[in-house]
Structure formats: C-alpha cells, structure tokens
Design a protein around this motif. Structure first.
Motif, PDB file in Angstrom:
ATOM      1  N   GLU A 169      -2.506   2.330 -13.938  1.00  0.00           N
ATOM      2  CA  GLU A 169      -2.568   3.399 -12.935  1.00  0.00           C
ATOM      3  C   GLU A 169      -3.889   3.301 -12.154  1.00  0.00           C
ATOM      4  OE1 GLU A 169      -0.439   6.626 -12.972  1.00  0.00           O
ATOM      5  OE2 GLU A 169      -1.408   6.914 -11.027  1.00  0.00           O
ATOM      6  N   ASN A 196       1.589   2.318  -9.710  1.00  0.00           N
ATOM      7  CA  ASN A 196       2.343   3.537 -10.043  1.00  0.00           C
ATOM      8  C   ASN A 196       3.551   3.633  -9.117  1.00  0.00           C
ATOM      9  OD1 ASN A 196       1.485   4.545  -7.566  1.00  0.00           O
ATOM     10  ND2 ASN A 196      -0.194   5.736  -8.450  1.00  0.00           N
ATOM     11  N   GLN A 197       4.249   4.751  -9.228  1.00  0.00           N
ATOM     12  CA  GLN A 197       5.500   4.888  -8.468  1.00  0.00           C
ATOM     13  C   GLN A 197       5.316   4.859  -6.960  1.00  0.00           C
ATOM     14  OE1 GLN A 197       4.236   7.319 -10.560  1.00  0.00           O
ATOM     15  NE2 GLN A 197       5.024   9.332  -9.993  1.00  0.00           N
ATOM     16  N   SER A 198       4.074   5.022  -6.494  1.00  0.00           N
ATOM     17  CA  SER A 198       3.846   4.968  -5.040  1.00  0.00           C
ATOM     18  C   SER A 198       4.149   3.587  -4.455  1.00  0.00           C
ATOM     19  CB  SER A 198       2.404   5.345  -4.704  1.00  0.00           C
ATOM     20  OG  SER A 198       2.123   6.634  -5.178  1.00  0.00           O
TER      21      SER A 198
HETATM   22  C1  LIG Z   1      -0.736   6.024  -7.145  1.00  0.00           C
HETATM   23  O1  LIG Z   1      -2.005   5.404  -7.071  1.00  0.00           O
HETATM   24  C2  LIG Z   1      -2.692   5.576  -5.845  1.00  0.00           C
HETATM   25  C3  LIG Z   1      -3.964   4.765  -5.925  1.00  0.00           C
HETATM   26  O2  LIG Z   1      -4.619   4.981  -7.125  1.00  0.00           O
HETATM   27  C4  LIG Z   1      -2.931   7.064  -5.620  1.00  0.00           C
HETATM   28  O3  LIG Z   1      -3.586   7.262  -4.380  1.00  0.00           O
HETATM   29  C5  LIG Z   1      -1.606   7.796  -5.633  1.00  0.00           C
HETATM   30  O4  LIG Z   1      -1.825   9.185  -5.500  1.00  0.00           O
HETATM   31  C6  LIG Z   1      -0.852   7.514  -6.909  1.00  0.00           C
HETATM   32  N1  LIG Z   1       0.481   8.097  -6.802  1.00  0.00           N
HETATM   33  C7  LIG Z   1       1.000   8.870  -7.746  1.00  0.00           C
HETATM   34  C8  LIG Z   1       2.366   9.379  -7.463  1.00  0.00           C
HETATM   35  O5  LIG Z   1       0.420   9.129  -8.794  1.00  0.00           O
END
Ligand SMILES: *[C@@H]1O[C@H](CO)[C@@H](O)[C@H](O)[C@H]1NC(C)=O
Ligand SMILES: *[C@@H]1O[C@H](CO)[C@@H](O)[C@H](O)[C@H]1NC(C)=O
Length: 228
Positions: free
Chosen positions: A184, A189-191
């Motif tokens: 993470e 991550n899911q993004s």
């Molecule tokens: C996924 O990781 C990015 C970069 O660390 C972060 O900006 C984003 O909020 C994260 N997304 C979730 C859904 O946790």
C-alpha cells in the motif's frame, strides 16, 4: 514442386498426356478457395466491426507511476515507479486468462477480477520481492509473497521456478496486515484498478485486431504467392 513431380510421374506411368491430375488439382483448389473467401469475408466484416468500436475514455495511471514504453506489445510489466532506491514494477492479467473459468460464471465478475504481479527490487540485491495479488474495483488481496532472482522478474510468472512462499492465508493476521501496508505504501491498491482495466481493454482490442489481420493474411497467402 512436389505436386509437379508427382503429376509428371503419374503421367509417365500411365503413358498418357491426359492432364487428369491437373484437373483434379484445380478442382480441389476451387473448393478450398470458396471456403477461404467465405472465411476472409467473415474476418474482414468482424475486423471492420471491431475497428469501429469506440475506445473507452483514456484513464491515466496514479501519478506516482509511469507506463512502460512498449508494454502494449509485450508481456512484461505495465507500470513502474521508484520508491526510495527501490524499483516497483506492476504486471497485470485477467484472472480468467490464467485459470479458465477462474473468474466465476458471471461475465461482469470475470471482467472485474484482475491478477497483479508486483515486484520490488533494490539495486544492491540479487533477488526481488514478488507479490501476486488479486485486484478488484474496490479491493486488493495478496495471494502470495516470494523471493525470486531478478532475472526472472521480467514478465508474468505463471509458473514460478522456485519456492512460492507460504500460503498467505496461513500467515499470522498481523503479518498479513503489515504486508498489505508494505505494498500500500508503495502505491499498490485498488486505485490502480480503473487504469489497468482500461489498459487491458486497449491491449485486448489490439490483440484481436492483430488476430484478424494475421489469420486473414495467412489464409490469403497461397493466393498472393500464385499471383506473384
Ligand atoms: C492508493 O494509494 C495512493 C497512493 O498512495 C493514494 O493516494 C490513494 O488514496 C490510495 N487509494 C485508496 C483507495 O486507498
Ligand atoms: C521493471 O521493468 C522494466 C521495463 O520492462 C525493466 O527494464 C526492469 O528490469 C524491471 N525491473 C525489475 C526488477 O524487474
């Protein structure tokens, strides 16, 4: 060449100049030509149909990642980024392409299950850390964590050559949580889902177009060769 030799031999044996073999050849060529042109027409129709499909809106990867040049035409990683002195590479596949029927029966479910291969490497280390993950629109799950030689890092490792790591589910819950935090922190991550989903769509579309073209030109080939 072989056909010519056989025909000459047959005529010589029969002691006749009747070009019966030629006639037979032409007959069978005519039949397969009809099938060929049906197939070619069908390939062309589908090719045109697919080429007219509107591509999905362009999605950018999360800003910390960059797209690896040429990734659409290869089997290697799609995204890369640095994290401190580490290099993080991300490859993606559809789960359904690895485990036939692995995506379940529902078409939507199937399309929304991606398989990620994440490698974390450090310049001074000969091995890199590999995470195999399931990626969904709203979740990311780790399947396995293993160490592998850097040389094996390029591309998707469906059949790893070494120890694949412990069964992730068998690990202590705290350790699983921290491993989740570890990737993470590196932006896994899911993004990533919406970008990778759109990217796979483009790749599959290109592969399909290429398939229509290459099957078509393979079938067309003898005809072209004769015309030359
Ligand atoms: C996924 O990781 C990015 C970069 O660390 C972060 O900006 C984003 O909020 C994260 N997304 C979730 C859904 O946790
Ligand atoms: C990451 O991907 C790039 C581009 O394919 C490659 O040159 C590099 O060796 C990869 N790094 C690792 C550790 O696999």
């Amino acid at each position: 060449m072989l056909k010519k030799v056989t025909a000459v031999a047959a005529v010589a044996l029969r002691g006749s100049h009747r070009p019966s073999l030629m006639a037979t050849c032409r007959h069978s060529t005519t039949v397969s030509t009809a099938v060929n042109s049906l197939l070619l027409r069908s390939l062309k129709e589908h090719y045109l149909e697919i080429s007219r499909m509107t591509p999905p809106p362009k999605v950018s990867p999360p800003s910390s990642f960059s797209i690896i040049k040429g990734a659409l035409d290869g089997n290697g990683p799609v995204l890369t980024r640095s994290y401190g002195n580490e290099e993080i590479n991300v490859s993606v596949m559809r789960l359904a392409n690895i485990v036939p029927g692995g995506g379940g029966d529902d078409g939507d479910d199937e399309i929304n299950q991606l398989f990620l291969h994440v490698t974390v490497s450090k310049p001074e280390q000969r091995e890199s850390l590999h995470f195999l993950c399931g990626l969904y629109p709203d979740a990311l799950g780790i399947h396995s964590v293993s160490m592998r030689p850097k040389a094996e890092s390029s591309g998707f490792l469906v059949v790893p050559s070494g120890y694949n790591g412990p069964v992730f589910e068998d690990l202590d819950e705290k350790m699983r949580d921290v491993l989740h935090n570890y990737i993470e922190e590196r932006g896994i991550n899911q993004s990533l889902f919406s970008f990778l989903q759109a990217w796979l769509y483009v790749k599959e579309h290109r592969n399909l177009m290429r398939w229509f073209r290459s099957v078509g030109s393979f079938i067309n080939e003898p005809k072209n060769a004769k015309e030359d």
